[in-house]
Design an enzyme around this catalytic site. Structure first.
Site, mmCIF file in Angstrom:
data_model
loop_
_atom_site.group_PDB
_atom_site.id
_atom_site.type_symbol
_atom_site.label_atom_id
_atom_site.label_comp_id
_atom_site.label_asym_id
_atom_site.label_seq_id
_atom_site.Cartn_x
_atom_site.Cartn_y
_atom_site.Cartn_z
ATOM 1 N N ASN A 1 0.832 -1.197 0.000
ATOM 2 C CA ASN A 1 0.000 0.000 0.000
ATOM 3 C C ASN A 1 0.867 1.248 0.000
ATOM 4 O O ASN A 1 1.956 1.265 0.579
ATOM 5 C CB ASN A 1 -0.961 0.000 1.197
ATOM 6 C CG ASN A 1 -0.406 0.730 2.396
ATOM 7 O OD1 ASN A 1 -0.468 1.962 2.483
ATOM 8 N ND2 ASN A 1 0.177 -0.020 3.336
ATOM 9 N N PHE B 1 -1.735 8.111 4.308
ATOM 10 C CA PHE B 1 -2.476 8.724 5.430
ATOM 11 C C PHE B 1 -3.724 9.460 4.951
ATOM 12 O O PHE B 1 -3.996 10.595 5.345
ATOM 13 C CB PHE B 1 -1.595 9.698 6.220
ATOM 14 C CG PHE B 1 -0.480 9.085 7.001
ATOM 15 C CD1 PHE B 1 -0.366 7.718 7.185
ATOM 16 C CD2 PHE B 1 0.489 9.893 7.590
ATOM 17 C CE1 PHE B 1 0.670 7.171 7.928
ATOM 18 C CE2 PHE B 1 1.531 9.353 8.336
ATOM 19 C CZ PHE B 1 1.631 7.985 8.499
ATOM 20 N N SER C 1 5.782 5.043 8.757
ATOM 21 C CA SER C 1 5.171 4.732 7.469
ATOM 22 C C SER C 1 6.126 5.136 6.345
ATOM 23 O O SER C 1 6.724 6.212 6.385
ATOM 24 C CB SER C 1 3.849 5.485 7.305
ATOM 25 O OG SER C 1 3.395 5.374 5.969
ATOM 26 N N ASN D 1 5.169 5.940 3.387
ATOM 27 C CA ASN D 1 4.385 6.608 2.349
ATOM 28 C C ASN D 1 4.217 8.103 2.523
ATOM 29 O O ASN D 1 3.486 8.737 1.765
ATOM 30 C CB ASN D 1 3.006 5.945 2.248
ATOM 31 C CG ASN D 1 3.105 4.480 1.862
ATOM 32 O OD1 ASN D 1 3.888 4.130 0.977
ATOM 33 N ND2 ASN D 1 2.347 3.636 2.536
ATOM 34 N N THR D 2 4.865 8.692 3.537
ATOM 35 C CA THR D 2 4.888 10.143 3.718
ATOM 36 C C THR D 2 6.337 10.597 3.637
ATOM 37 O O THR D 2 7.163 10.173 4.452
ATOM 38 C CB THR D 2 4.294 10.555 5.073
ATOM 39 O OG1 THR D 2 2.911 10.172 5.115
ATOM 40 C CG2 THR D 2 4.391 12.057 5.289
ATOM 41 N N LYS E 1 5.452 3.785 17.216
ATOM 42 C CA LYS E 1 5.456 2.679 16.259
ATOM 43 C C LYS E 1 6.677 2.785 15.359
ATOM 44 O O LYS E 1 6.920 3.835 14.756
ATOM 45 C CB LYS E 1 4.176 2.703 15.415
ATOM 46 C CG LYS E 1 4.014 1.497 14.504
ATOM 47 C CD LYS E 1 2.622 1.445 13.909
ATOM 48 C CE LYS E 1 2.389 0.154 13.123
ATOM 49 N NZ LYS E 1 0.999 0.060 12.621
ATOM 50 N N ASN F 1 5.776 -1.519 11.681
ATOM 51 C CA ASN F 1 5.002 -0.998 10.562
ATOM 52 C C ASN F 1 5.282 -1.853 9.318
ATOM 53 O O ASN F 1 5.906 -2.907 9.406
ATOM 54 C CB ASN F 1 5.380 0.467 10.311
ATOM 55 C CG ASN F 1 4.219 1.295 9.802
ATOM 56 O OD1 ASN F 1 3.484 0.881 8.906
ATOM 57 N ND2 ASN F 1 4.036 2.488 10.354
#
Length: 350
Positions: A114, A118, A181, A183-184, A215, A244
């Site tokens: 994915n 967010f 994450s 993805n940022t 996390k 994560n």
């Protein structure tokens, strides 16, 4: 039956569209008046209850952040047997996330990739919704996972997290700082100690008495994990969530060309299991026995959950296997855990 439904129908749908379809069903359970009836069938054995973070978790098994990004289906997920629900990641500023397609199945690997980014309605909207949920006596334990808004510069991340913490901590049973994450842009850099220490100190102050966890990513070196453990202990945080999603593409069965076509994103599911377990073992070896450690990554069966508990996890979370196992997944895990407990308990002599 679910396997047939998945192979014949859901697996042919766009993954994000299939998620939204299932999500509507879960969200509707309590509003249709059938949630309590479902819960009689799915609820965990009382013997599975866990005391942690000053709370009673009905089961050690919960749903990880990412499934319910805005906290709109918490009660329905509780009806399905999850002992706790971690919502989010929620950001201070509402954001649509990355462009679609952004969710991909690797069915042969029982995995997902994915790059959602967010996507959520923001902390203000979530606070109003979760304030009403927090007043309910019948609900699962609620964790709220917060992250950096994409439009906020990394140098301004502390203020961004502080705002989310002030808005949401009053309604959380526990609060999670997500700095892991992939993805940022720039987010994972906040795991570096020079950036992480002031961030966690600021969020802890903003969170007040709400238990605070951080996390971390599975892609950290073990030495960096140890240093984060030392920081968590020094700051007096309440726990660590490990881990994560990963940026690694190791141990995949799918063709390399398919992986290349998918592109960037966080990998979750079965291929992450070994590294997630390794990180759990490193964390548990370097924090006090009473620190809450939540293990997540590659968990699918009751045996997987028990393995994490035996390795020192206080609680265990899953997400990806929900897609492959279906709505009775939490029930299957809880029943399996209860059966293992009964089998391991010696019977008294007559």
């Amino acid at each position: 039956m679910y396997r047939l439904l998945f192979s014949a129908f859901l697996s042919r749908m766009d993954p994000e569209a299939a998620h939204h379809l299932a999500f509507r069903f879960i969200r509707a359970l309590p509003t249709l008046g059938v949630g309590r009836l479902v819960e009689r069938f799915t609820g965990p054995d009382p013997a599975l209850a866990v005391e942690a973070l000053g709370l009673t978790f009905p089961s050690p098994f919960g749903i990880a952040a990412g499934f319910d990004k805005d906290g709109v289906a918490v009660r329905g997920l509780g009806n399905l047997g999850f002992g706790h629900v971690e919502v989010g990641t929620i950001t201070a500023i509402a954001q649509p996330g990355n462009p679609a397609p952004r969710l991909f199945r690797l069915v042969g690997d029982r995995a997902l990739v994915n790059r959602m980014g967010f996507n959520n309605g923001g902390a203000d909207a979530a606070a109003g919704r979760l304030s009403r949920l927090a007043r309910r006596t019948h609900r699962p334990v609620l964790g709220i996972n917060i992250g950096k808004s994409r439009v906020t510069a990394v140098d301004d991340a502390i203020g961004d997290y502080e705002r989310s913490a002030r808005l949401l901590a009053p309604y959380a049973d526990y609060l999670v700082v997500n700095v892991s994450s992939p993805n940022t842009p720039g987010l994972r850099g906040l795991q570096e100690l020079d950036a992480l220490a002031p961030l966690l100190e600021a969020v802890r102050a903003a969170a007040g008495t709400t238990p605070l966890l951080v996390k971390i990513a599975p892609d950290l070196d073990d030495a960096d994990i140890v240093r984060i453990c030392e920081l968590v202990v020094r700051l007096g945080l309440d726990g660590i969530i490990a881990t994560n999603t990963t940026i690694s593409r190791e141990r995949l069965r799918v063709a390399a060309s398919v992986v290349a076509d998918i592109g960037a994103g966080g990998l979750s599911g079965a291929p992450l299991a070994q590294r997630s377990l390794e990180v759990l073992q490193v964390v548990r070896a370097n924090v006090p026995a009473d620190l809450c450690v939540i293990s997540v990554g590659g968990v699918e069966t009751a045996a997987d959950v028990q393995q994490r508990l035996d390795a020192g996890a206080t609680l265990v979370q899953g997400y990806t296997a929900f897609i492959y196992r279906g709505p009775l997944w939490a029930r299957q895990v809880n029943r399996g855990l209860a059966r293992r407990r009964r089998q391991s308990t010696p019977t008294s002599a007559s």
